[in-house]
Design an enzyme around this catalytic site. Structure first.
Site, PDB file in Angstrom:
ATOM      1  N   GLY A  67       0.838  -1.199   0.000  1.00 19.26           N
ATOM      2  CA  GLY A  67       0.000   0.000   0.000  1.00 19.26           C
ATOM      3  C   GLY A  67       0.866   1.239   0.000  1.00 19.26           C
ATOM      4  O   GLY A  67       2.007   1.207   0.461  1.00 19.26           O
ATOM      5  N   GLN A  72       2.994   9.889   1.165  1.00 17.34           N
ATOM      6  CA  GLN A  72       4.340   9.305   1.191  1.00 17.34           C
ATOM      7  C   GLN A  72       5.181   9.700  -0.022  1.00 17.34           C
ATOM      8  O   GLN A  72       6.394   9.534  -0.004  1.00 17.34           O
ATOM      9  CB  GLN A  72       4.250   7.775   1.273  1.00 17.34           C
ATOM     10  CG  GLN A  72       3.652   7.290   2.580  1.00 17.34           C
ATOM     11  CD  GLN A  72       3.505   5.776   2.572  1.00 17.34           C
ATOM     12  OE1 GLN A  72       2.501   5.251   2.113  1.00 17.34           O
ATOM     13  NE2 GLN A  72       4.507   5.066   3.055  1.00 17.34           N
ATOM     14  N   CYS A 112       6.107  -0.218   7.076  1.00 11.25           N
ATOM     15  CA  CYS A 112       5.720   0.959   6.291  1.00 11.25           C
ATOM     16  C   CYS A 112       6.890   1.357   5.403  1.00 11.25           C
ATOM     17  O   CYS A 112       8.035   1.376   5.870  1.00 11.25           O
ATOM     18  CB  CYS A 112       5.377   2.111   7.243  1.00 11.25           C
ATOM     19  SG  CYS A 112       4.919   3.627   6.405  1.00 11.25           S
ATOM     20  N   LEU A 113       6.610   1.673   4.150  1.00  8.14           N
ATOM     21  CA  LEU A 113       7.688   2.060   3.238  1.00  8.14           C
ATOM     22  C   LEU A 113       8.373   3.348   3.686  1.00  8.14           C
ATOM     23  O   LEU A 113       9.506   3.613   3.297  1.00  8.14           O
ATOM     24  CB  LEU A 113       7.144   2.218   1.806  1.00  8.14           C
ATOM     25  CG  LEU A 113       6.590   0.931   1.175  1.00  8.14           C
ATOM     26  CD1 LEU A 113       6.034   1.216  -0.215  1.00  8.14           C
ATOM     27  CD2 LEU A 113       7.658  -0.151   1.126  1.00  8.14           C
ATOM     28  N   HIS A 154      -4.184   1.614   7.816  1.00  8.44           N
ATOM     29  CA  HIS A 154      -2.801   2.114   7.870  1.00  8.44           C
ATOM     30  C   HIS A 154      -2.609   3.259   6.869  1.00  8.44           C
ATOM     31  O   HIS A 154      -2.072   4.314   7.216  1.00  8.44           O
ATOM     32  CB  HIS A 154      -1.840   0.949   7.568  1.00  8.44           C
ATOM     33  CG  HIS A 154      -0.394   1.340   7.446  1.00  8.44           C
ATOM     34  ND1 HIS A 154       0.583   0.895   8.311  1.00  8.44           N
ATOM     35  CD2 HIS A 154       0.254   2.132   6.546  1.00  8.44           C
ATOM     36  CE1 HIS A 154       1.752   1.408   7.960  1.00  8.44           C
ATOM     37  NE2 HIS A 154       1.586   2.155   6.882  1.00  8.44           N
ATOM     38  N   GLU A 155      -3.087   3.049   5.640  1.00  8.24           N
ATOM     39  CA  GLU A 155      -2.889   4.078   4.597  1.00  8.24           C
ATOM     40  C   GLU A 155      -3.737   5.320   4.888  1.00  8.24           C
ATOM     41  O   GLU A 155      -3.301   6.451   4.627  1.00  8.24           O
ATOM     42  CB  GLU A 155      -3.223   3.518   3.213  1.00  8.24           C
ATOM     43  CG  GLU A 155      -2.415   2.300   2.771  1.00  8.24           C
ATOM     44  CD  GLU A 155      -0.909   2.459   2.907  1.00  8.24           C
ATOM     45  OE1 GLU A 155      -0.412   3.593   2.858  1.00  8.24           O
ATOM     46  OE2 GLU A 155      -0.233   1.442   3.091  1.00  8.24           O
ATOM     47  N   HIS A 158      -2.013   7.744   7.086  1.00  9.55           N
ATOM     48  CA  HIS A 158      -1.044   8.619   6.410  1.00  9.55           C
ATOM     49  C   HIS A 158      -1.705   9.932   5.962  1.00  9.55           C
ATOM     50  O   HIS A 158      -1.091  10.992   5.993  1.00  9.55           O
ATOM     51  CB  HIS A 158      -0.461   7.934   5.168  1.00  9.55           C
ATOM     52  CG  HIS A 158       0.664   6.981   5.465  1.00  9.55           C
ATOM     53  ND1 HIS A 158       1.846   7.367   6.047  1.00  9.55           N
ATOM     54  CD2 HIS A 158       0.786   5.653   5.234  1.00  9.55           C
ATOM     55  CE1 HIS A 158       2.646   6.313   6.168  1.00  9.55           C
ATOM     56  NE2 HIS A 158       2.026   5.254   5.686  1.00  9.55           N
TER      57      HIS A 158
HETATM   58 NI    NI Z   1       2.824   3.330   5.624  1.00  6.26          NI
END
Ligand code: NI
Length: 194
Positions: A67, A72, A112-113, A154-155, A158
């Site tokens: 995701g 991000q 998380c990226l 989670h997304e 952000h």
């Molecule tokens: Ni993330």
């Protein structure tokens, strides 16, 4: 199993001819303050948005991740892309999402990226009902549970400037910050000596 599947995907992706219309975007990493920006709703559904979405998928699959929120890649509108399938063949675009119902709870070890190499248990709703818009601005309703529900929650965090490490104690979060700083210093010294 998952690692193997991702590896196969990446190899076949490398063999495929690159699409000149797509480009990788730089992923902003914790504790960069840009990750704390609250995203505005998407109001214009145009070719520029479609391009951004294509870039976000390219960036997410390359990372690899399941995701990615627009936040991000330093674009502060309410837009998510995700694909929780093992075959990496179920891309989803979620725009202007709102959770209208949620049930139960589950604990999942998240990563998380934007917080590379860090994993921690986070408790979230087991299932969510989300109202959103699709890539053309048409209404979209998603009933999600399990990993998809985790990923959506989670997304969506952000988009309001929240990260999964915010669920950890201040002490643990400080350890994460130090670990990432050390990882970056090591990466820099490798680059400098190469
Ligand atoms: Ni993330």
């Amino acid at each position: 199993m998952l690692a193997v599947d991702l590896k196969i995907y990446r190899n076949s992706a490398l063999r495929a001819s690159p699409d000149p219309l797509m480009a990788l975007r730089e992923i902003v990493e914790f504790p960069d303050p840009r990750l704390r920006t609250k995203a505005r709703p998407v109001t214009v559904f145009d070719a520029q948005l479609t391009q951004l979405i294509a870039d976000m998928f390219e960036t997410m699959y390359e990372a690899p991740g399941i995701g990615l929120a627009a936040t991000q890649v330093d674009f502060h509108q309410q837009l998510l892309v995700l694909d929780v399938s093992e075959e990496k063949n179920a891309p989803m675009v979620i725009i202007n999402p709102r959770i209208v119902d949620s049930k139960g709870s589950q604990v999942y070890q998240e990563g998380c990226l934007s917080v590379p190499g860090i994993f921690a248990d986070v408790e979230r709703a087991e299932s969510v009902r989300v109202e959103a818009q699709d890539i053309d601005g048409k209404p979209l309703v998603i009933e999600a549970d399990g990993l998809l529900a985790v990923c959506i929650q989670h997304e969506m965090d952000h988009l309001v400037g929240k990260l999964f490490v915010d669920y950890l104690s201040p002490l643990k979060r400080e350890l994460v910050r130090k670990k990432l700083a050390k990882q970056r210093r090591n990466a820099d010294s490798v680059a400098a000596s190469a």
